[in-house]
Design a protein around this motif. Structure first.
Motif, PDB file in Angstrom:
ATOM      1  N   VAL A 130      12.099 -83.880 -44.920  1.00 14.09           N
ATOM      2  CA  VAL A 130      11.023 -82.922 -45.161  1.00 14.09           C
ATOM      3  C   VAL A 130       9.962 -83.088 -44.084  1.00 14.09           C
ATOM      4  O   VAL A 130       9.527 -82.123 -43.452  1.00 14.09           O
ATOM      5  CB  VAL A 130      10.401 -83.139 -46.556  1.00 14.09           C
ATOM      6  N   GLU A 148       2.860 -78.556 -41.580  1.00 14.16           N
ATOM      7  CA  GLU A 148       2.644 -77.322 -42.348  1.00 14.16           C
ATOM      8  C   GLU A 148       3.795 -77.105 -43.318  1.00 14.16           C
ATOM      9  O   GLU A 148       3.600 -76.722 -44.469  1.00 14.16           O
ATOM     10  CB  GLU A 148       2.573 -76.112 -41.418  1.00 14.16           C
ATOM     11  N   GLU A 149       5.003 -77.348 -42.824  1.00 12.71           N
ATOM     12  CA  GLU A 149       6.188 -77.113 -43.638  1.00 12.71           C
ATOM     13  C   GLU A 149       6.245 -78.109 -44.796  1.00 12.71           C
ATOM     14  O   GLU A 149       6.783 -77.797 -45.846  1.00 12.71           O
ATOM     15  CB  GLU A 149       7.444 -77.218 -42.771  1.00 12.71           C
ATOM     16  N   THR A 150       5.701 -79.307 -44.570  1.00 15.01           N
ATOM     17  CA  THR A 150       5.663 -80.298 -45.642  1.00 15.01           C
ATOM     18  C   THR A 150       4.653 -79.883 -46.710  1.00 15.01           C
ATOM     19  O   THR A 150       4.915 -79.939 -47.903  1.00 15.01           O
ATOM     20  CB  THR A 150       5.291 -81.679 -45.070  1.00 15.01           C
ATOM     21  N   ARG A 151       3.490 -79.435 -46.250  1.00 20.47           N
ATOM     22  CA  ARG A 151       2.479 -78.950 -47.204  1.00 20.47           C
ATOM     23  C   ARG A 151       2.978 -77.734 -47.969  1.00 20.47           C
ATOM     24  O   ARG A 151       2.713 -77.593 -49.167  1.00 20.47           O
ATOM     25  CB  ARG A 151       1.208 -78.557 -46.450  1.00 20.47           C
ATOM     26  N   ALA A 152       3.699 -76.856 -47.258  1.00 21.94           N
ATOM     27  CA  ALA A 152       4.156 -75.614 -47.874  1.00 21.94           C
ATOM     28  C   ALA A 152       5.057 -75.874 -49.078  1.00 21.94           C
ATOM     29  O   ALA A 152       5.109 -75.070 -49.989  1.00 21.94           O
ATOM     30  CB  ALA A 152       4.888 -74.750 -46.844  1.00 21.94           C
ATOM     31  N   VAL A 153       5.768 -76.999 -49.090  1.00 18.47           N
ATOM     32  CA  VAL A 153       6.621 -77.283 -50.243  1.00 18.47           C
ATOM     33  C   VAL A 153       5.962 -78.256 -51.213  1.00 18.47           C
ATOM     34  O   VAL A 153       6.623 -78.843 -52.066  1.00 18.47           O
ATOM     35  CB  VAL A 153       8.024 -77.797 -49.826  1.00 18.47           C
ATOM     36  N   GLY A 154       4.647 -78.443 -51.078  1.00 17.50           N
ATOM     37  CA  GLY A 154       3.893 -79.161 -52.103  1.00 17.50           C
ATOM     38  C   GLY A 154       3.740 -80.655 -51.899  1.00 17.50           C
ATOM     39  O   GLY A 154       3.304 -81.351 -52.799  1.00 17.50           O
ATOM     40  N   LEU A 155       4.095 -81.182 -50.705  1.00 20.80           N
ATOM     41  CA  LEU A 155       3.871 -82.605 -50.447  1.00 20.80           C
ATOM     42  C   LEU A 155       2.659 -82.764 -49.533  1.00 20.80           C
ATOM     43  O   LEU A 155       2.349 -81.883 -48.743  1.00 20.80           O
ATOM     44  CB  LEU A 155       5.086 -83.243 -49.762  1.00 20.80           C
ATOM     45  N   GLY A 201       0.420 -81.466 -56.247  1.00 19.73           N
ATOM     46  CA  GLY A 201       1.409 -80.963 -55.298  1.00 19.73           C
ATOM     47  C   GLY A 201       2.538 -80.200 -55.958  1.00 19.73           C
ATOM     48  O   GLY A 201       2.880 -79.095 -55.547  1.00 19.73           O
ATOM     49  N   ALA A 228       3.420 -76.302 -55.848  1.00 21.94           N
ATOM     50  CA  ALA A 228       4.706 -75.868 -55.281  1.00 21.94           C
ATOM     51  C   ALA A 228       5.458 -74.945 -56.230  1.00 21.94           C
ATOM     52  O   ALA A 228       6.192 -74.068 -55.788  1.00 21.94           O
ATOM     53  CB  ALA A 228       5.561 -77.081 -54.930  1.00 21.94           C
ATOM     54  N   THR A 278      15.045 -78.842 -48.625  1.00 21.38           N
ATOM     55  CA  THR A 278      13.689 -79.410 -48.593  1.00 21.38           C
ATOM     56  C   THR A 278      12.697 -78.574 -49.400  1.00 21.38           C
ATOM     57  O   THR A 278      11.607 -79.041 -49.698  1.00 21.38           O
ATOM     58  CB  THR A 278      13.148 -79.569 -47.157  1.00 21.38           C
ATOM     59  N   ALA A 325       8.793 -81.064 -53.784  1.00 17.61           N
ATOM     60  CA  ALA A 325       7.753 -81.450 -54.749  1.00 17.61           C
ATOM     61  C   ALA A 325       8.343 -81.875 -56.089  1.00 17.61           C
ATOM     62  O   ALA A 325       7.665 -82.491 -56.905  1.00 17.61           O
ATOM     63  CB  ALA A 325       6.782 -80.306 -54.947  1.00 17.61           C
ATOM     64  N   ARG A 372      14.603 -71.373 -48.235  1.00 19.21           N
ATOM     65  CA  ARG A 372      13.903 -72.588 -48.665  1.00 19.21           C
ATOM     66  C   ARG A 372      12.866 -72.253 -49.731  1.00 19.21           C
ATOM     67  O   ARG A 372      12.710 -72.967 -50.717  1.00 19.21           O
ATOM     68  CB  ARG A 372      13.241 -73.230 -47.430  1.00 19.21           C
ATOM     69  N   GLN A 392      12.644 -73.211 -53.791  1.00 19.05           N
ATOM     70  CA  GLN A 392      11.417 -73.771 -54.380  1.00 19.05           C
ATOM     71  C   GLN A 392      11.050 -73.040 -55.672  1.00 19.05           C
ATOM     72  O   GLN A 392      10.429 -73.613 -56.555  1.00 19.05           O
ATOM     73  CB  GLN A 392      10.295 -73.661 -53.336  1.00 19.05           C
TER      74      GLN A 392
END
Lengths: 332, 256
Positions: free
Chosen positions: A216, A222-229, B71, B75, B99, B103, B149, B153
């Motif tokens: 991830v 940005e891509e990590t934040r976008a999936v909630g991390l 988070g 998500a 990926t 979350a 992706r 999610q």
């Protein structure tokens, strides 16, 4: 692209470790000794040659092979994780100034009385990596570019201090320091293994837990934040164990070049970029690599050459050959 | 789930990008944000997606303040498709799609996560590309992968930044139809689009930005007068459906 299974490395590891027990300057040790020592580890042999062989085997070669495996696996896994973290395949544990810091700590311990060597070098590595990390933090989080730059600067400062110590100390100590920095698996013992293994295994467990998150993280902040991390938190959770593992390795075995940079590449070429496979494969492949290189270091000459020289001399050209042959290993 | 933006302001260092932006994106509708380059469109999406922190204003999804969410809560609420993306590591397409589950995963993804990723790839016809290295795909294909992706999610609101700007006509149509269908199934879509015609074809609700502020069309939004105010160029209006298709006026005027 054809992918190898990480299980293949696991299957290779055991014969490599066993075969390495035969390698060494003494020809006293034979297959039957190994078999005897393995099947009856606690019974005392009567015959004197057997006792000697057993001593060499259990007190010299076995800890050395195990330490080489552990350190090789640790440096490779740490390097692979840091490459995912900074999203750059040209990175090794040295990037945080870690090796220079550890060398600096070791040199201080060797030059001044009363400082224990291994803890000093471990702390030196941790402090250098910590300083690089803190220097790279800014209001918006951890900048990868700043991390690489601050790592270079911290590493440079540590090298300068190391050189200063080398200028000041007497020639005998100078020789010890120089030898230490070139890697010193020949000084392996059960005690060294015992002191380093818990830290290394703890860090490796952390990296193993984070192995999918590295996928991830490798896609970008940005891509990590976008999936909630939260990328800052995830980076720290990779950075901490990676630093722990590498510092403990350098502290116990000195600087062993190229393993943390080249072996992760070979692993990705073999099992693919997915870190859920690459992390366990890195530990195994790195362990096998260093054990084999150390075997060569022991077998080629009758006196001990520091293993760090061999990893670079053998690993370097092999690495370049692989890169040339596989061509575009990384996108471009 | 509707998204309510109130008095959102933002500045990069000294440069003010957004000033008191307020709008509502209604549940199950396709909201399009339009405006010139630099008008603050992408910044709004980044603030809504949580990629940039904001200090002034409020964003609420169904009455919940976005900044207070964890988070994984965020998500499951919001998915975000960034404008442009590439990576150095040649991850397989299926690993990138997976990926999207980050979350909801403690250490490594489980069977349910793999199933959702698989379904998302099926939905977007990505199965033939599943093993291909993501880094070797065209920009358009990468965009579709990142869309898968988001589907993996499973958020209730999807934010997209120029989702079709790198896509050929066929991919454009496929993606826009998918988004349209998702809105009909209750997902709220908020997208930045460059092309006012695509907005007219697929959008339900429109937000026009100029120099960091929301501007309201006095009359018809697709009228040449308003289009000139938004984009600063003269346009021709070709009546179509409920509005006008917009064609930038060629050099030397046009004689239709």
């Amino acid at each position: 692209m054809k992918r190898l299974s990480p299980g293949l490395f696991a299957a290779l590891a055991i014969p490599v470790v066993l075969a390495s027990l035969f390698v060494g300057p003494s020809d006293l040790v034979q297959a039957r000794h190994i078999a005897q020592a393995l099947t009856h580890p606690f019974s005392l042999p009567g015959d004197e040659t057997l006792a000697m062989a057993r001593e060499i085997l259990l007190q010299v070669r076995l800890p050395r092979v195990l330490l080489a495996f552990l350190v090789g696996g640790a440096l490779t896994t740490s390097g692979l994780s840091l490459q995912a973290l900074v999203r750059n395949p040209l990175v090794s544990p040295d990037i945080l100034g870690l090796s220079s810091g550890a060398a600096c700590g070791a040199a201080l311990a060797l030059a001044l009385p009363g400082i224990p060597l291994q803890p000093a070098s471990f702390l030196g590595g941790l402090l250098a990596a910590g300083a690089s990390y803190l220097l790279a933090l800014n209001r918006r989080g951890l900048s990868i570019l700043s991390l690489v730059l601050s790592g270079i600067i911290v590493g440079g400062v540590c090298t300068a201090i190391l050189t200063l110590i080398q200028v000041w100390v007497d020639p005998f100590k100078l020789q010890t320091i120089v030898h230490w920095t070139m890697g010193n698996l020949h000084l392996a013992s059960w005690e060294k293994l015992r002191s380093a293994a818990p830290l290394i295994l703890l860090g490796l467990a952390g990296l193993y837990f984070m192995r999918w998150r590295m996928n991830v993280l490798a896609l970008g902040d940005e891509e990590t934040r976008a999936v909630g991390l939260n990328p800052e938190r995830e980076k720290l959770f990779v950075l901490l164990p990676a630093t722990l593992v590498a510092s403990a390795s350098v502290a116990v075995a000195g600087i062993i070049g190229l393993v943390g940079l080249a072996v992760p590449h070979m692993v990705r070429m073999a099992v693919g970029p997915d870190n859920t496979r690459a992390v366990p494969a890195s530990f195994l492949a790195g362990g096998i690599f260093l054990v084999l290189v150390d075997d060569l270091a022991r077998a080629i000459t009758t006196f001990e050459l520091p293993v760090g020289i061999f990893t670079t001399l053998i690993g370097g050209p092999f690495f370049i050959y692989l890169l040339k042959r596989s061509g575009a290993a990384f996108g471009e | 789930m509707s998204l309510d933006v109130q008095n959102l302001s933002f500045a990069y260092e000294q440069r003010v990008v957004l000033q008191n932006v307020s709008f509502t994106a209604p549940t199950g509708q396709f909201t399009v944000i339009l405006g010139r380059n630099g008008s603050g469109k992408s910044t709004i999406l980044k603030l809504l997606a949580g990629v940039l922190p904001f200090h002034s204003g409020r964003v609420q999804a169904h009455g919940q303040d976005l900044r207070r969410l964890s988070g994984s809560a965020r998500a499951s609420l919001l998915g975000y498709l960034p404008q442009f993306h590439r990576t150095v590591f040649p991850f397989a397409v299926q690993d990138v799609v997976l990926t999207g589950r980050a979350a909801f995963v403690l250490s490594t993804p489980g069977p349910r996560d793999r199933k959702l990723a698989q379904e998302a790839m099926e939905e977007l016809d990505l199965l033939p590309l599943a093993e291909r290295p993501y880094s070797e795909l065209s920009g358009g294909e990468r965009q579709i992968v990142l869309m898968a992706r988001i589907l993996a999610q499973r958020p209730r609101i999807i934010l997209l930044d120029e989702p079709v700007s790198h896509l050929d006509l066929a991919h454009q149509q496929r993606l826009m139809r998918l988004l349209k269908r998702l809105t009909q199934e209750g997902t709220t879509v908020i997208s930045v689009l460059h092309d006012p015609n695509a907005a007219l074809l697929y959008g339900d609700h429109f937000v026009f930005l100029k120099e960091g502020r929301v501007i309201e069309p006095g009359g018809h939004p697709w009228s040449p007068t308003f289009m000139e105010e938004v984009y600063g160029v003269r346009t021709l209006a070709v009546p179509f459906g409920g509005g006008n298709l917009v064609i930038p006026e060629p050099a030397g005027g046009c004689h239709v």
